[in-house]
Design an enzyme around this catalytic site. Structure first.
Site, PDB file in Angstrom:
ATOM      1  N   ALA A  45       0.833  -1.208   0.000  1.00  0.00           N
ATOM      2  CA  ALA A  45       0.000   0.000   0.000  1.00  0.00           C
ATOM      3  C   ALA A  45       0.867   1.257   0.000  1.00  0.00           C
ATOM      4  O   ALA A  45       0.583   2.226  -0.724  1.00  0.00           O
ATOM      5  CB  ALA A  45      -0.925  -0.004   1.216  1.00  0.00           C
ATOM      6  N   ASP A  48       2.330   1.674  -3.444  1.00  0.00           N
ATOM      7  CA  ASP A  48       1.324   2.165  -4.390  1.00  0.00           C
ATOM      8  C   ASP A  48       1.079   3.657  -4.205  1.00  0.00           C
ATOM      9  O   ASP A  48       0.850   4.391  -5.181  1.00  0.00           O
ATOM     10  CB  ASP A  48       0.016   1.394  -4.216  1.00  0.00           C
ATOM     11  CG  ASP A  48       0.128  -0.049  -4.695  1.00  0.00           C
ATOM     12  OD1 ASP A  48       1.059  -0.337  -5.475  1.00  0.00           O
ATOM     13  OD2 ASP A  48      -0.706  -0.878  -4.290  1.00  0.00           O
ATOM     14  N   LEU A  94      49.481  -5.738  -9.908  1.00  0.00           N
ATOM     15  CA  LEU A  94      50.561  -5.736  -8.923  1.00  0.00           C
ATOM     16  C   LEU A  94      51.737  -6.542  -9.447  1.00  0.00           C
ATOM     17  O   LEU A  94      51.547  -7.565 -10.109  1.00  0.00           O
ATOM     18  CB  LEU A  94      50.091  -6.351  -7.599  1.00  0.00           C
ATOM     19  CG  LEU A  94      49.108  -5.544  -6.753  1.00  0.00           C
ATOM     20  CD1 LEU A  94      48.549  -6.413  -5.636  1.00  0.00           C
ATOM     21  CD2 LEU A  94      49.769  -4.300  -6.178  1.00  0.00           C
ATOM     22  N   LYS A 126      45.809 -11.217   0.265  1.00  0.00           N
ATOM     23  CA  LYS A 126      45.361 -10.997  -1.111  1.00  0.00           C
ATOM     24  C   LYS A 126      44.196 -11.947  -1.389  1.00  0.00           C
ATOM     25  O   LYS A 126      44.382 -13.152  -1.525  1.00  0.00           O
ATOM     26  CB  LYS A 126      46.501 -11.239  -2.094  1.00  0.00           C
ATOM     27  CG  LYS A 126      46.201 -10.822  -3.522  1.00  0.00           C
ATOM     28  CD  LYS A 126      47.457 -10.943  -4.380  1.00  0.00           C
ATOM     29  CE  LYS A 126      47.234 -10.354  -5.763  1.00  0.00           C
ATOM     30  NZ  LYS A 126      46.253 -11.100  -6.545  1.00  0.00           N
ATOM     31  N   ARG A 147      36.994  -4.654 -12.976  1.00  0.00           N
ATOM     32  CA  ARG A 147      38.253  -3.979 -13.299  1.00  0.00           C
ATOM     33  C   ARG A 147      38.479  -3.909 -14.800  1.00  0.00           C
ATOM     34  O   ARG A 147      38.961  -2.921 -15.317  1.00  0.00           O
ATOM     35  CB  ARG A 147      39.443  -4.685 -12.635  1.00  0.00           C
ATOM     36  CG  ARG A 147      40.762  -3.991 -12.989  1.00  0.00           C
ATOM     37  CD  ARG A 147      41.906  -4.410 -12.124  1.00  0.00           C
ATOM     38  NE  ARG A 147      42.332  -5.773 -12.366  1.00  0.00           N
ATOM     39  CZ  ARG A 147      43.392  -6.312 -11.766  1.00  0.00           C
ATOM     40  NH1 ARG A 147      44.075  -5.613 -10.889  1.00  0.00           N
ATOM     41  NH2 ARG A 147      43.748  -7.548 -12.029  1.00  0.00           N
ATOM     42  N   LYS A 324      53.659 -14.145  -3.316  1.00  0.00           N
ATOM     43  CA  LYS A 324      52.935 -15.355  -3.720  1.00  0.00           C
ATOM     44  C   LYS A 324      53.456 -16.551  -2.921  1.00  0.00           C
ATOM     45  O   LYS A 324      54.662 -16.829  -2.940  1.00  0.00           O
ATOM     46  CB  LYS A 324      53.122 -15.618  -5.219  1.00  0.00           C
ATOM     47  CG  LYS A 324      52.522 -14.541  -6.119  1.00  0.00           C
ATOM     48  CD  LYS A 324      51.019 -14.680  -6.178  1.00  0.00           C
ATOM     49  CE  LYS A 324      50.441 -13.771  -7.246  1.00  0.00           C
ATOM     50  NZ  LYS A 324      49.028 -14.020  -7.488  1.00  0.00           N
ATOM     51  N   CYS A 437      43.140 -47.260 -25.955  1.00  0.00           N
ATOM     52  CA  CYS A 437      42.084 -48.200 -26.319  1.00  0.00           C
ATOM     53  C   CYS A 437      41.740 -47.939 -27.778  1.00  0.00           C
ATOM     54  O   CYS A 437      41.283 -46.840 -28.118  1.00  0.00           O
ATOM     55  CB  CYS A 437      40.854 -47.994 -25.437  1.00  0.00           C
ATOM     56  SG  CYS A 437      39.411 -48.926 -26.000  1.00  0.00           S
TER      57      CYS A 437
END
Length: 730
Positions: A45, A48, A94, A126, A147, A324, A437
Site C-alpha cells: 500500500a 502504491d 601488482l 590478497k 576492473r 605469492k 584403447c
C-alpha cells in the site's frame, strides 16, 4: 553556431522537478528491494501511494514523463547489460615476489626512492576473487564496475547491490563528494561445494574454484540469480576522490569501516621488512583459518603521500608488491591407482587418495600421467604420499614418504585391457609411452568424453549438456540400449528417448559413481525426468541448445569432432582455408600440410580421421539433421580483411572476450595470431595479469593495446590502434 542545440524553456517548477526526482529514486529503490533482493521495507500500500504520487505529478507536468521514469517501466524487469564504463582512475595490477630475494629487492628500491626513513608497511591478505570498483557520489552508490583492462570495465551495478555487505549509502562523517572504492568480491569456501552440488544436480557445469564462482555469480544477466549466491566483499583501496584527503592507508581503512564498508580483518601495519616476513609466515601456516581463498599477501607503503612520490609503471604501482605463496603440499594415503580413458582413447593412471584439503579445496584424485611416471615417482598403492596443488591446477603426486612404509604396500600394474569396454590396450605407434584403447567407436568412456568435450564452450557450446548427461546417454543403467552409440545421433535426440534413462551420477574427475554421503551407496538418478516422470527443465533446455548448435561456425564443428591434434586453433586454420567440411575431406594431405597453421602432424591426423567409414557416417547424419557444414562466405566472396599482414599476440585475461573469441575476431579480419612476442609482432593485446609477454613487448617497443585499444584495432584498423597504444617505458 550552426547545428547547436539550445535548451528549451520549461514550465515545470524547480520544486516539482526535485519532488519527481526524489519519488523516482524512492520507487526504483523499493522495486529493487522487492524484485531482486526479495527484502521489501515498505508495504504494498505504501509503495502504491508513492507510485500514484509520481503518476499525479507527471499528469500535471507531462514533460516529466520520460521513457526512463518508473511509471513507464515494467516492474521486475531487471537485467544487467554489462555496458563498458571508464574508471575515473586506472585500476592497476601488482608486481609479484615469489621468494625472499624478490621481496627484499622491492623493499630496497622503496627505501632508496622514498627519500625518508619515516615510513611503514601495510600487510594484508590478497583475496582470490573478482576485482570491482565502487563509485560513491555524495555518499550514494552510483556505479559498480569490474576492473576489466584497468581503464574500462563492465557496469555490474544492479548485481553488486544484491551483496548485503555493500551499502547503498555511506554513513557517518566526512563523506566525500566523490570516491572510488576498490575491492574484491569473493565466494566463501564453505558455500562453494554446496553451490557446485546444486549446479551438477541441475545438469549445469560446476565452477572450477571459488574465484570462478564469484565471477560467474557476479556476471549474471539477471541480478535475482546473483542475489541467491552468498557473495561477500573486502575493500582494499581507494581510487579517484574529491573532498577527501588522508595521510595513511591504514587510517583510510578505519574511515571506510565507519562508512559501513567491509574492510579486511587480516591487515597489519609493520615497521620494517622483518615485520612483513612475520605476517607472511603466520598466514602461510594459518591460511585455512580464513573464510576465503587467498592468493598471497599484498605489501603496501602505508603513507599515501609517499605512494604518490614513488608513482607507478604502466601496469603496477611501485609502492606495492604481491607475495605469492609456494604451491601447498600435504601428506595423504594413496588408496588405489586407477586408470581413466580419455576422448582419444589414451589410458591414464590416476591416484585415488584419502580425501584431504589442499589449496582451499578437498582433493580425492590426482594425476599420474602414465605408467612410466608411476615407476619414476616410485609410489606404491598404500603409500603415504606427498600431494601438491596450486590454485585450480590438477593435483599432483610428488612421491612417497618411504620411511612410513609398513610392508603392506603393493606395486601398480597397468591393465592389459580397457577398463570400460575390455578391448586390449596398445601404443598408438611403436615407441609411444601411452597406451590407448583402439575401440574408438563403441568404447563408452571415449564416447562420453568426446560428447562432454563436444558440448564445451570451445566446441558447440551446448549448455545443460554436462558430464552427467554425457554419461547417461552413453552408458545408462536403463534402458539396455544406450541412446547414443556415437556422435551421429546427437541431433536426433527427443524428449521421449530421454525420459526413461536411469544412470549412475558420475564424478567428472574420476569417472566413478558418486556416493551418497549418508548411506555410502552409489548415486543413481533419473537424469532427465522428475519423480512424476515429466521432463526436467534442464532436459528441455538441453534439447533446445542442441538444436541451436546446428548453426555453429565450421571451426567449432571441426573442434567438436575430436580429430586428434585438431584443437580450436588448427580447426580455425582449416575452416578459414577450406570453408567447408567437404573441401577439407577432398583435400590431399599435401594441400592440408601447406595450409597456414596446419602442418604435417595435423594434416596426417585429418586424413586418418576421414579414412574411417563411421566418421563419414557421423558427417552424413549431421548433414541430414541440418548441421551447418560450411561457412557462409566463399573464398572468392570473402569480405574485407583490414588486418591482413599483421601479427598479433594476445595475453592476460580480457573482460569482454575469451582468449579464443579474441583470436577468432583477429583471424576473421586477416591477422595472424601467435603465442610469442618478437620484433616482427605488430601488436600485443594485454588483459589482466599479462605476464612476461607484456614485459617482452615493452622491451622490444612493440605497440601494446589494452582492451579498449583492442576494440579500436578491430573497428578502426591498425593506424588508429597505434595512436592509442600504451606508452612504452623509457
Amino acid at each position: 553556431m550552426a547545428g547547436e542545440q539550445h535548451a528549451q524553456p520549461t514550465s515545470v517548477p524547480a520544486e516539482a522537478r526535485e519532488k519527481h526526482a526524489q519519488l523516482a529514486e524512492q520507487i526504483e529503490e523499493h522495486r529493487f528491494r522487492y524484485y531482486v533482493k526479495d527484502a521489501p521495507v515498505v508495504s504494498d500500500a505504501e509503495f502504491d501511494t508513492l507510485l500514484r504520487s509520481l503518476e499525479a505529478l507527471e499528469e500535471e507536468y507531462p514533460e516529466l514523463r520520460t521513457p526512463d521514469s518508473p511509471t513507464q517501466k515494467v516492474a521486475g524487469g531487471y537485467e544487467t547489460e554489462f555496458t563498458a564504463v571508464q574508471h575515473r582512475e586506472r585500476m592497476l595490477s601488482l608486481d609479484n615476489a615469489f621468494d625472499d630475494l624478490g621481496l627484499a629487492a622491492w623493499a630496497e628500491r622503496v627505501a632508496k626512492d622514498v627519500g625518508t626513513s619515516d615510513y611503514h608497511f601495510l600487510c594484508e591478505l590478497k583475496v582470490d576473487g573478482l576485482a570491482v570498483n565502487l563509485t560513491y557520489e555524495h555518499g550514494r552508490l552510483t556505479r559498480a564496475a569490474t576492473r576489466g583492462d584497468g581503464r574500462t570495465g563492465e557496469d555490474i551495478t544492479p548485481n553488486v547491490r544484491t551483496i548485503a555487505e555493500i551499502p547503498d549509502r555511506l554513513k557517518g562523517d566526512r563523506i566525500p563528494d566523490l570516491v572510488e572504492i576498490r575491492g574484491e568480491v569473493y565466494f566463501p569456501m564453505e558455500k562453494f561445494e554446496e553451490l557446485n552440488a546444486r549446479l551438477v544436480e541441475a545438469g549445469d557445469k560446476p565452477f572450477a574454484n571459488p574465484r570462478n564462482a564469484a565471477a560467474g555469480s557476479l556476471r549474471q544477466k539477471d541480478p535475482r540469480v546473483t542475489a541467491t549466491r552468498p557473495l561477500h566483499m573486502v575493500v582494499h583501496g581507494i581510487g579517484a576522490r574529491q573532498g577527501f584527503d588522508i595521510d595513511r592507508l591504514s587510517q583510510a581503512y578505519e574511515l571506510l569501516r565507519e562508512w559501513g564498508l567491509p574492510t579486511t580483518r587480516y591487515a597489519r601495519v609493520v615497521d620494517d621488512l622483518d615485520g612483513v616476513r612475520e605476517f607472511i609466515a603466520y598466514y602461510g601456516e594459518n591460511r585455512h583459518s580464513v573464510e576465503h581463498e587467498i592468493d598471497g599477501v599484498v605489501v603496501k607503503l602505508d603513507e599515501i603521500p609517499l605512494q604518490g612520490r614513488l608513482g607507478s609503471t604502466s601496469r603496477a604501482p611501485r609502492w606495492a608488491i604481491a607475495w605469492k605463496y609456494a604451491p601447498e603440499e600435504v601428506n595423504t594415503k594413496l588408496i588405489n591407482i586407477r586408470v581413466g580413458v580419455g576422448r582419444t582413447g589414451r589410458v591414464t593412471p590416476y591416484a585415488q587418495v584419502e580425501p584431504v584439503t589442499v589449496a582451499g579445496s578437498e582433493v580425492e584424485f590426482a594425476t599420474l600421467h602414465n605408467q612410466d611416471v608411476v615407476k619414476a615417482k616410485g609410489v606404491l598403492i598404500g603409500d603415504t604420499v606427498v600431494l601438491r596443488k596450486a590454485g585450480d591446477v590438477i593435483p599432483e603426486i610428488l612421491g612417497p614418504v618411504v620411511d612410513l612404509r609398513d610392508g603392506t604396500e603393493r606395486a601398480f600394474v597397468m591393465p592389459a585391457e580397457c577398463p570400460e569396454c575390455g578391448t586390449p590396450l596398445a601404443p598408438a605407434k611403436e615407441g609411444d609411452v601411452d597406451l590407448r584403447c583402439p575401440n574408438a567407436r563403441t568404447c563408452p568412456a571415449q564416447l562420453r568424453e568426446r560428447l562432454f568435450y563436444l558440448a564445451g564452450r570451445k566446441s558447440l557450446d551446448i549448455e545443460q549438456f554436462g558430464y552427467v548427461a554425457a554419461a547417461a546417454l552413453t552408458k545408462p543403467l536403463e534402458p539396455a540400449e544406450p541412446p547414443l552409440l556415437d556422435e551421429g545421433d546427437l541431433f536426433d535426440l527427443t524428449i521421449e528417448r530421454l525420459l526413461p534413462i536411469k544412470a549412475y551420477v558420475l564424478d567428472q574427475d574420476s569417472g566413478l559413481p558418486k556416493r551418497d554421503p549418508k548411506t555410502g551407496e552409489e548415486k543413481v538418478a533419473t537424469v532427465f525426468a522428475n519423480q512424476q516422470g515429466e521432463p526436467r527443465k534442464n532436459a528441455i533446455s538441453m534439447l533446445d541448445n542442441i538444436a541451436a548448435a546446428k548453426e555453429r561456425p565450421l571451426a567449432r564443428i571441426l573442434t567438436g569432432l575430436s580429430i586428434r591434434h585438431v584443437g580450436p586453433v588448427a580447426a580455425e586454420a582449416l575452416a578459414r582455408a577450406f570453408r567447408s567440411i567437404d573441401r577439407i575431406d577432398q583435400a590431399t594431405e599435401e594441400e592440408l600440410k601447406d595450409t597456414d597453421g596446419v602442418g604435417p602432424i595435423v594434416a596426417a591426423a585429418v586424413k586418418q580421421w576421414f579414412a574411417e567409414d563411421w566418421h563419414r557416417e557421423i558427417i552424413r547424419k549431421w548433414k541430414a539433421a541440418g548441421v551447418r557444414m560450411e561457412d557462409e562466405r566463399s573464398g572468392e566472396d570473402e569480405g574485407p580483411r583490414p588486418l591482413e599482414g599483421l601479427t598479433v599476440v594476445v595475453t592476460g585475461t580480457l573482460e569482454h572476450h575469451t582468449r579464443d573469441g579474441a583470436k577468432e575476431a583477429l583471424q576473421s579480419r586477416g591477422a595472424k595470431v601467435t603465442g610469442s612476442v618478437s620484433k616482427k609482432t605488430s601488436f600485443v593485446v594485454v588483459g589482466d595479469n599479462p605476464g612476461s609477454k607484456y614485459d617482452k613487448a615493452m622491451q622490444l617497443k612493440v605497440p601494446v593495446l589494452n582492451e579498449a585499444g583492442f576494440a579500436v584495432l578491430l573497428e578502426q584498423g591498425p593506424e588508429a590502434a597505434a595512436e592509442v597504444a600504451l606508452p612504452t617505458e623509457e
